[in-house]
Scaffold this motif. Structure first.
Motif, PDB file in Angstrom:
ATOM      1  N   SER A 107       2.003  -7.220  37.262  1.00 35.58           N
ATOM      2  CA  SER A 107       1.517  -7.790  38.510  1.00 35.58           C
ATOM      3  C   SER A 107       0.346  -8.708  38.201  1.00 35.58           C
ATOM      4  O   SER A 107      -0.188  -8.715  37.095  1.00 35.58           O
ATOM      5  CB  SER A 107       1.091  -6.687  39.485  1.00 35.58           C
ATOM      6  OG  SER A 107      -0.119  -6.102  39.057  1.00 35.58           O
ATOM      7  N   SER A 108      -0.054  -9.471  39.183  1.00 35.64           N
ATOM      8  CA  SER A 108      -1.163 -10.395  39.015  1.00 35.64           C
ATOM      9  C   SER A 108      -2.387  -9.686  38.470  1.00 35.64           C
ATOM     10  O   SER A 108      -2.776  -8.619  38.922  1.00 35.64           O
ATOM     11  CB  SER A 108      -1.501 -11.042  40.356  1.00 35.64           C
ATOM     12  OG  SER A 108      -2.729 -11.712  40.284  1.00 35.64           O
ATOM     13  N   PRO A 171       4.504 -11.478  33.016  1.00 35.66           N
ATOM     14  CA  PRO A 171       4.699 -11.798  34.439  1.00 35.66           C
ATOM     15  C   PRO A 171       6.158 -12.111  34.739  1.00 35.66           C
ATOM     16  O   PRO A 171       6.906 -12.568  33.882  1.00 35.66           O
ATOM     17  CB  PRO A 171       3.801 -13.031  34.645  1.00 35.66           C
ATOM     18  CG  PRO A 171       2.795 -12.974  33.541  1.00 35.66           C
ATOM     19  CD  PRO A 171       3.520 -12.363  32.377  1.00 35.66           C
ATOM     20  N   SER A 338       7.675 -10.678  44.599  1.00 34.25           N
ATOM     21  CA  SER A 338       6.584 -10.052  43.850  1.00 34.25           C
ATOM     22  C   SER A 338       7.138  -9.557  42.527  1.00 34.25           C
ATOM     23  O   SER A 338       8.337  -9.672  42.255  1.00 34.25           O
ATOM     24  CB  SER A 338       5.993  -8.883  44.642  1.00 34.25           C
ATOM     25  OG  SER A 338       6.870  -7.774  44.610  1.00 34.25           O
ATOM     26  N   SER A 339       6.271  -8.969  41.714  1.00 39.45           N
ATOM     27  CA  SER A 339       6.720  -8.406  40.444  1.00 39.45           C
ATOM     28  C   SER A 339       7.668  -7.233  40.668  1.00 39.45           C
ATOM     29  O   SER A 339       8.568  -6.998  39.859  1.00 39.45           O
ATOM     30  CB  SER A 339       5.514  -7.930  39.616  1.00 39.45           C
ATOM     31  OG  SER A 339       4.624  -8.992  39.380  1.00 39.45           O
ATOM     32  N   ASN A 559       0.507 -18.567  36.219  1.00 37.82           N
ATOM     33  CA  ASN A 559       1.392 -18.688  37.385  1.00 37.82           C
ATOM     34  C   ASN A 559       0.968 -17.769  38.518  1.00 37.82           C
ATOM     35  O   ASN A 559       1.058 -18.125  39.682  1.00 37.82           O
ATOM     36  CB  ASN A 559       2.837 -18.337  36.992  1.00 37.82           C
ATOM     37  CG  ASN A 559       3.515 -19.464  36.256  1.00 37.82           C
ATOM     38  OD1 ASN A 559       3.561 -20.574  36.752  1.00 37.82           O
ATOM     39  ND2 ASN A 559       4.019 -19.195  35.073  1.00 37.82           N
ATOM     40  N   GLN A 560       0.529 -16.563  38.167  1.00 40.52           N
ATOM     41  CA  GLN A 560       0.254 -15.567  39.191  1.00 40.52           C
ATOM     42  C   GLN A 560      -1.225 -15.476  39.548  1.00 40.52           C
ATOM     43  O   GLN A 560      -1.597 -14.729  40.436  1.00 40.52           O
ATOM     44  CB  GLN A 560       0.756 -14.199  38.735  1.00 40.52           C
ATOM     45  CG  GLN A 560       2.271 -14.096  38.693  1.00 40.52           C
ATOM     46  CD  GLN A 560       2.718 -12.718  38.252  1.00 40.52           C
ATOM     47  OE1 GLN A 560       2.544 -12.351  37.098  1.00 40.52           O
ATOM     48  NE2 GLN A 560       3.296 -11.952  39.150  1.00 40.52           N
TER      49      GLN A 560
END
Length: 598
Positions: A107-108, A171, A338-339, A559-560
């Motif tokens: 995740s971010s 990611p 989302s992831s 990117n995130q």
């Protein structure tokens, strides 16, 4: 040219037979949302029936909704962390999924304060690719002629890491860009990028950005849309052009590539494309050397029809800056993902950012919705929540998204708060409200991201008098003072240096923010004296770019990456404080009366 009306779609006339098939699929899925959801859940539970996780809750092979809801708890990442850690450490038994975990999607790095590891399986790539394949057929309904040009998209990968057990952790977009689905994608005239794969796949962010910008400049008349994943990423690209246009012009003029680009495959690729173009070099120098960069996107890429960026949620605060640089081009938010899972798409992508709603595609996962009550104390194992199925949500109500995926997440709370805005057939459409996280708290006050953003927006309206806007912001709860107080860092775009905001005016901005806060905060300020005056610290231009560079150097994905709306990590605090050019405190108490207590 639209295809024959005999294969037209309720969404509109498709641009080609391929689009017609995609639009028919959307109609089929959304018309049959509940049966599709029932089938998806049955498939997931049947596929994973022998996993350790499902056996633990004694599902005994059942694949119906009632058994699933009565036996499986609603969980968070923390509940699942022991199992995820075992997989990360090398346990290859069927813990969560009957199919082997192929990698972890991170995740971010700045979302919820930690990088979460989301297990995934190879077949999930097919589902993600399916959702991607629906985006352009929908966009073609609203913007004709996209097959006559290219998209300038700033897309990046991050170098992956490996867990102790040897699984890749990266990611979701890096996983997708490095997959064969992306690298060997068939030619599609409606989805041609200016950036070569070699530039997108280069792990060095400078070399990647440099060559993507160079290719975008070369193809400037062919560019019909400009985009990045988040609005902040597109603004970063504009900032990059501001800093590097001289060298880019030199490369264009001479047909040679900057020596700072050292990646062999990138140099080989660009060597075949780059030819001397003195006329283009003169044009770039002429435009980029002007004092004003207002409308720079349409000045350099004059045929751009829209910006393809996410401007919902926290990204909404970038809209004024995007408007400044683009001359007010439409901003398309195309998909919601989302992831953990890809969720759905925007069936009206050219709508205003404030009106963006995403239609959940019922084939992507099994979706449930936890009614969101900001005043609720939450729930316990002894008093489980009553979750609502996809087709049973109610217009106007807010819910927290809960998902069950093929990769083994079961009744997992994503943390996104969504508001139901309507339905397409039987599939609901949602406006993304916020992440469910409290950002700031000094005493009993609790300020979340949406409240903080609203306060910043209200205060920033005052800046219009000075032709100034807030480019970026973050915050922290300063508890070193007694009482503690909120500190808001602002980076400003001052369009007229001779008419910049005064100290008194910025003090009024502090007060405007406080007036926008919730009643608990204002009571703390006025009656309880538990919160000190709000402070705005104006930082010099480029500070938030430095903050992003720092985050990327520590492993965040370009990117995130999202600017954290609250900071408390000492090196970040030191960076921000070293860039402060002025400080301003609220000059008075905000309005509060006991009658407004809740």
């Amino acid at each position: 040219m639209a295809v024959d009306s005999a294969i037209s779609s309720p969404l509109g006339p498709p641009a080609c037979e391929k689009d017609a098939k995609a639009l028919r699929f959307i109609e089929e899925m959304t018309r049959n949302a509940d049966p599709v959801q029932e089938r998806v859940l049955s498939d997931i539970l049947t596929q994973n029936s022998q996993t350790e996780y499902l056996r633990r809750f004694k599902l005994n092979g059942a694949s119906d909704r009632d058994s699933f809801k009565s036996k499986l708890p609603v969980i968070t990442y923390e509940d699942l962390q022991p199992e995820i850690q075992r997989i990360a450490n090398g346990d290859r038994s069927a813990i969560l999924s009957a199919h082997p975990i192929s990698e972890f999607l991170t995740s971010s790095g700045t979302s919820a304060g930690e990088r979460k590891l989301m297990p995934t399986i190879k077949e999930e790539l097919d589902r993600r690719q399916l959702l991607y394949s629906l985006l352009m057929p929908v966009m073609n309904l609203y913007v004709p002629g996209l097959d006559k040009g290219k998209g300038l998209y700033f897309l990046f990968v991050k170098s992956e890491t490996r867990t102790p057990g040897g699984l890749l952790a990266r990611p979701v977009l890096t996983s997708y860009y490095k997959s064969e689905h992306f690298k060997t994608r068939p030619y599609d005239p409606y989805n041609v990028y200016t950036s070569p794969n070699e530039a997108i796949l280069c792990p060095d962010s400078f070399q990647s950005m440099y060559t993507q910008m160079l290719r975008g400049l070369q193809d400037r008349h062919q560019v019909l849309r400009v985009g990045a994943v988040f609005a902040s990423g597109l603004l970063r690209a504009i900032r990059f052009l501001q800093l590097n246009w001289r060298q880019l012009s030199q490369d264009i003029e001479t047909g040679t590539l900057n020596q700072k680009v050292t990646d062999p495959s990138l140099r080989e690729c660009m060597g075949k494309i780059l030819k001397p173009d003195p006329e283009l070099a003169r044009f770039v120098r002429h435009e980029c050397s002007k004092e004003s960069w207002e409308g720079i996107i349409t000045r350099i890429w004059p045929n751009t029809k829209y910006l393809d960026v996410i401007v919902t949620g926290a990204m909404a605060q970038y809209i004024p800056t995007l408007d400044y640089y683009s001359g007010g081009l439409p901003k398309a938010c195309t998909m919601y993902a989302s992831s953990e899972c890809y969720f759905g798409l925007n069936l009206n992508p050219m709508c205003k950012p404030s009106e963006v709603s995403y239609t959940i595609m019922p084939n992507m996962a099994y979706f449930e919705f936890l009614p969101h009550d900001p005043n609720s104390a939450g729930f316990t194992r002894d008093s489980p929540p009553k979750l609502v199925d996809l087709v049973d949500v109610e217009i106007g109500k807010e819910y927290e998204l809960v998902i069950t995926t093929y990769a083994g997440l079961c009744r997992y709370r994503v943390g996104d708060i969504l508001r139901v805005t309507g339905f397409h057939n039987s599939a609901p459409q949602f406006h993304f409200v916020r992440r469910k996280n409290v950002l700031l708290s000094i005493d009993s006050d609790k300020t979340d991201e949406a409240e903080l953003q609203k306060a910043v927006e209200n205060a920033s309206r005052l800046l219009r008098e000075f032709n100034t806007s807030v480019v970026e912001y973050t915050s922290y709860a300063d508890t070193k003072t007694i009482p503690g107080h909120y500190v808001i860092y602002w980076e400003l775009l001052v369009k007229d240096a001779a008419n910049s905001p005064t100290d008194d005016f910025l003090k009024q901005c502090c007060l405007a923010m406080e007036e926008s806060m919730n009643s608990v905060y204002r009571q703390g300020r006025v009656a309880d004296n538990s919160i000190g005056p709000l402070e705005i610290r104006v930082v010099r231009n480029g500070t938030f770019e430095e903050l992003m560079d720092y985050a990327i150097s520590r492993g965040a994905s370009i990117n995130q990456y999202k600017v954290p709306r609250c900071v408390n990590f000492t090196p970040i605090m030191e960076l921000l404080d070293s860039r402060v050019v002025s400080t301003h405190f609220s000059p008075a108490l905000p309005h509060w009366t006991p009658e407004r207590r809740r």
